[in-house]
Design a protein around this motif. Structure first.
Motif, PDB file in Angstrom:
ATOM      1  N   ALA A 151       0.837  -1.207   0.000  1.00 41.51           N
ATOM      2  CA  ALA A 151       0.000   0.000   0.000  1.00 41.51           C
ATOM      3  C   ALA A 151       0.865   1.248   0.000  1.00 41.51           C
ATOM      4  CB  ALA A 151      -0.924   0.001   1.218  1.00 41.51           C
ATOM      5  N   TRP A 152       1.936   1.240   0.753  1.00 41.16           N
ATOM      6  CA  TRP A 152       2.812   2.409   0.800  1.00 41.16           C
ATOM      7  C   TRP A 152       3.534   2.592  -0.528  1.00 41.16           C
ATOM      8  CZ3 TRP A 152       3.084   6.576   3.496  1.00 41.16           C
ATOM      9  CH2 TRP A 152       4.205   7.388   3.399  1.00 41.16           C
ATOM     10  N   LYS A 153       3.971   1.486  -1.130  1.00 36.00           N
ATOM     11  CA  LYS A 153       4.706   1.559  -2.392  1.00 36.00           C
ATOM     12  C   LYS A 153       3.841   2.186  -3.493  1.00 36.00           C
ATOM     13  CE  LYS A 153       6.865  -1.330  -5.895  1.00 36.00           C
ATOM     14  NZ  LYS A 153       7.145  -2.688  -6.343  1.00 36.00           N
ATOM     15  N   TRP A 154       2.582   1.794  -3.548  1.00 34.95           N
ATOM     16  CA  TRP A 154       1.745   2.229  -4.653  1.00 34.95           C
ATOM     17  C   TRP A 154       0.965   3.499  -4.377  1.00 34.95           C
ATOM     18  CZ3 TRP A 154       3.075   0.302  -9.044  1.00 34.95           C
ATOM     19  CH2 TRP A 154       3.651  -0.956  -9.094  1.00 34.95           C
ATOM     20  N   SER A 155       0.718   3.840  -3.126  1.00 33.31           N
ATOM     21  CA  SER A 155      -0.122   5.009  -2.890  1.00 33.31           C
ATOM     22  C   SER A 155       0.547   6.115  -2.082  1.00 33.31           C
ATOM     23  CB  SER A 155      -1.405   4.593  -2.162  1.00 33.31           C
ATOM     24  OG  SER A 155      -1.118   4.245  -0.833  1.00 33.31           O
ATOM     25  N   LYS A 156       1.565   5.795  -1.317  1.00 33.63           N
ATOM     26  CA  LYS A 156       2.242   6.755  -0.432  1.00 33.63           C
ATOM     27  C   LYS A 156       1.243   7.427   0.509  1.00 33.63           C
ATOM     28  CE  LYS A 156       6.404   6.548  -2.301  1.00 33.63           C
ATOM     29  NZ  LYS A 156       6.892   5.218  -2.204  1.00 33.63           N
ATOM     30  N   SER A 157       0.215   6.685   0.898  1.00 33.74           N
ATOM     31  CA  SER A 157      -0.834   7.206   1.762  1.00 33.74           C
ATOM     32  C   SER A 157      -0.659   6.615   3.162  1.00 33.74           C
ATOM     33  CB  SER A 157      -2.202   6.805   1.195  1.00 33.74           C
ATOM     34  OG  SER A 157      -3.210   7.033   2.122  1.00 33.74           O
ATOM     35  N   PRO A 158      -0.385   7.447   4.159  1.00 35.45           N
ATOM     36  CA  PRO A 158      -0.189   6.903   5.516  1.00 35.45           C
ATOM     37  C   PRO A 158      -1.425   6.204   6.076  1.00 35.45           C
ATOM     38  CG  PRO A 158       0.538   9.183   5.398  1.00 35.45           C
ATOM     39  CD  PRO A 158      -0.133   8.875   4.105  1.00 35.45           C
ATOM     40  N   HIS A 159      -2.601   6.799   5.867  1.00 32.80           N
ATOM     41  CA  HIS A 159      -3.794   6.146   6.409  1.00 32.80           C
ATOM     42  C   HIS A 159      -4.119   4.868   5.646  1.00 32.80           C
ATOM     43  CE1 HIS A 159      -5.385   8.709   3.203  1.00 32.80           C
ATOM     44  NE2 HIS A 159      -6.398   7.879   3.146  1.00 32.80           N
ATOM     45  N   GLY A 160      -3.833   4.834   4.362  1.00 31.10           N
ATOM     46  CA  GLY A 160      -4.035   3.611   3.590  1.00 31.10           C
ATOM     47  C   GLY A 160      -3.075   2.514   4.032  1.00 31.10           C
ATOM     48  N   ALA A 161      -1.836   2.893   4.304  1.00 22.21           N
ATOM     49  CA  ALA A 161      -0.857   1.912   4.774  1.00 22.21           C
ATOM     50  C   ALA A 161      -1.249   1.395   6.157  1.00 22.21           C
ATOM     51  CB  ALA A 161       0.532   2.526   4.812  1.00 22.21           C
ATOM     52  N   ALA A 162      -1.757   2.281   7.011  1.00 24.37           N
ATOM     53  CA  ALA A 162      -2.168   1.854   8.353  1.00 24.37           C
ATOM     54  C   ALA A 162      -3.364   0.902   8.285  1.00 24.37           C
ATOM     55  CB  ALA A 162      -2.502   3.062   9.208  1.00 24.37           C
ATOM     56  N   LEU A 163      -4.334   1.223   7.442  1.00 26.39           N
ATOM     57  CA  LEU A 163      -5.490   0.335   7.291  1.00 26.39           C
ATOM     58  C   LEU A 163      -5.093  -1.006   6.689  1.00 26.39           C
ATOM     59  CD1 LEU A 163      -8.207   2.855   6.085  1.00 26.39           C
ATOM     60  CD2 LEU A 163      -8.135   1.627   8.257  1.00 26.39           C
ATOM     61  N   SER A 164      -4.216  -0.987   5.701  1.00 28.59           N
ATOM     62  CA  SER A 164      -3.791  -2.249   5.107  1.00 28.59           C
ATOM     63  C   SER A 164      -2.933  -3.054   6.081  1.00 28.59           C
ATOM     64  CB  SER A 164      -3.048  -2.012   3.799  1.00 28.59           C
ATOM     65  OG  SER A 164      -1.860  -1.303   4.025  1.00 28.59           O
ATOM     66  N   PHE A 165      -2.196  -2.356   6.962  1.00 28.88           N
ATOM     67  CA  PHE A 165      -1.438  -3.043   8.002  1.00 28.88           C
ATOM     68  C   PHE A 165      -2.389  -3.823   8.911  1.00 28.88           C
ATOM     69  CE2 PHE A 165       0.583  -3.257  12.160  1.00 28.88           C
ATOM     70  CZ  PHE A 165       1.863  -3.676  11.847  1.00 28.88           C
ATOM     71  N   ALA A 166      -3.468  -3.165   9.337  1.00 26.58           N
ATOM     72  CA  ALA A 166      -4.438  -3.822  10.217  1.00 26.58           C
ATOM     73  C   ALA A 166      -5.151  -4.965   9.503  1.00 26.58           C
ATOM     74  CB  ALA A 166      -5.447  -2.804  10.726  1.00 26.58           C
ATOM     75  N   PHE A 167      -5.578  -4.722   8.268  1.00 28.66           N
ATOM     76  CA  PHE A 167      -6.267  -5.760   7.512  1.00 28.66           C
ATOM     77  C   PHE A 167      -5.333  -6.933   7.226  1.00 28.66           C
ATOM     78  CE2 PHE A 167      -7.636  -7.631   3.444  1.00 28.66           C
ATOM     79  CZ  PHE A 167      -8.896  -8.057   3.821  1.00 28.66           C
ATOM     80  N   GLY A 168      -4.095  -6.648   6.864  1.00 33.23           N
ATOM     81  CA  GLY A 168      -3.124  -7.714   6.600  1.00 33.23           C
ATOM     82  C   GLY A 168      -2.837  -8.542   7.832  1.00 33.23           C
ATOM     83  N   ALA A 169      -2.794  -7.891   9.010  1.00 32.53           N
ATOM     84  CA  ALA A 169      -2.579  -8.628  10.257  1.00 32.53           C
ATOM     85  C   ALA A 169      -3.750  -9.568  10.532  1.00 32.53           C
ATOM     86  CB  ALA A 169      -2.389  -7.665  11.412  1.00 32.53           C
ATOM     87  N   ALA A 170      -4.965  -9.094  10.305  1.00 29.88           N
ATOM     88  CA  ALA A 170      -6.145  -9.926  10.563  1.00 29.88           C
ATOM     89  C   ALA A 170      -6.198 -11.120   9.610  1.00 29.88           C
ATOM     90  CB  ALA A 170      -7.408  -9.091  10.435  1.00 29.88           C
TER      91      ALA A 170
END
Length: 144
Positions: free
Chosen positions: A89-108
Motif C-alpha cells: 500500500a505504501w509503495k503504490w499510494s504513499k498514503s499513511p492512512h491507507g498503509a495503516a489500514l492495510s497493516f491492520a487488515f493484513g494482520a487480521a
C-alpha cells in the motif's frame, strides 16, 4: 395493565421484549457464563504456569502444548501479512492512512491464515483443544 407497565417508557418496554426474545434464542450462551463471569477473578498467570500445567496433566497437557505451538503460526502469519500489505500500500499510494489500514487488515487476514496453517500442520482437528483449555482454566481456579 399494571401500574409498573404503564409507567415504563415506550422504548424500555420494547427493549425488554427484544432482550427476552433474543435471550431465549441464545440461551446456550449461559453455558459459558462461568468463564465469562467467574465468581472470583483468575490469578495472574504466565507461560511458566502453563508449562507447570502441561507437566502435571498427562491427558490435556500435550494437547495444550500443541495448541500453543499452533498459535505461533498465527503470530507469524499476522506479522507477515501486516508488513507485506502495508508495504504494498505504501509503495503504490504513499498514503499513511491507507498503509495503516492495510497493516491492520493484513494482520487480521494473515493471522487467520496462519492459524489455519498451524491447525492443519499440527492436526488440531484430531484433538479436543477446547477441553484442554477448560481443564487449564479449572486447574488455575483450583490452584488459586
Amino acid at each position: 395493565m399494571s401500574e409498573t407497565q404503564e409507567s415504563k417508557s415506550f422504548f424500555r418496554k420494547h427493549w425488554e421484549g427484544y432482550k427476552e426474545f433474543w435471550g431465549e434464542r441464545f440461551s446456550f450462551l449461559d453455558n459459558y457464563s462461568r468463564f465469562l463471569y467467574p465468581e472470583k477473578p483468575l490469578p495472574h498467570w504466565d507461560s511458566s504456569v502453563v508449562e507447570e500445567f502441561i507437566a502435571s496433566d498427562p491427558v490435556y497437557g500435550p494437547t495444550l502444548k500443541t495448541t500453543r505451538k499452533a498459535a505461533n503460526f498465527g503470530a507469524v502469519g499476522a506479522a507477515v501479512g501486516a508488513v507485506s500489505t502495508a508495504a504494498c500500500a505504501w509503495k503504490w499510494s504513499k498514503s499513511p492512512h491507507g498503509a495503516a489500514l492495510s497493516f491492520a487488515f493484513g494482520a487480521a487476514v494473515g493471522g487467520t491464515f496462519g492459524l489455519e496453517i498451524g491447525s492443519h500442520w499440527y492436526q488440531l482437528y484430531r484433538l479436543d483443544t477446547m477441553a484442554s483449555q477448560v481443564k487449564f482454566y479449572e486447574w488455575l481456579q483450583k490452584r488459586a
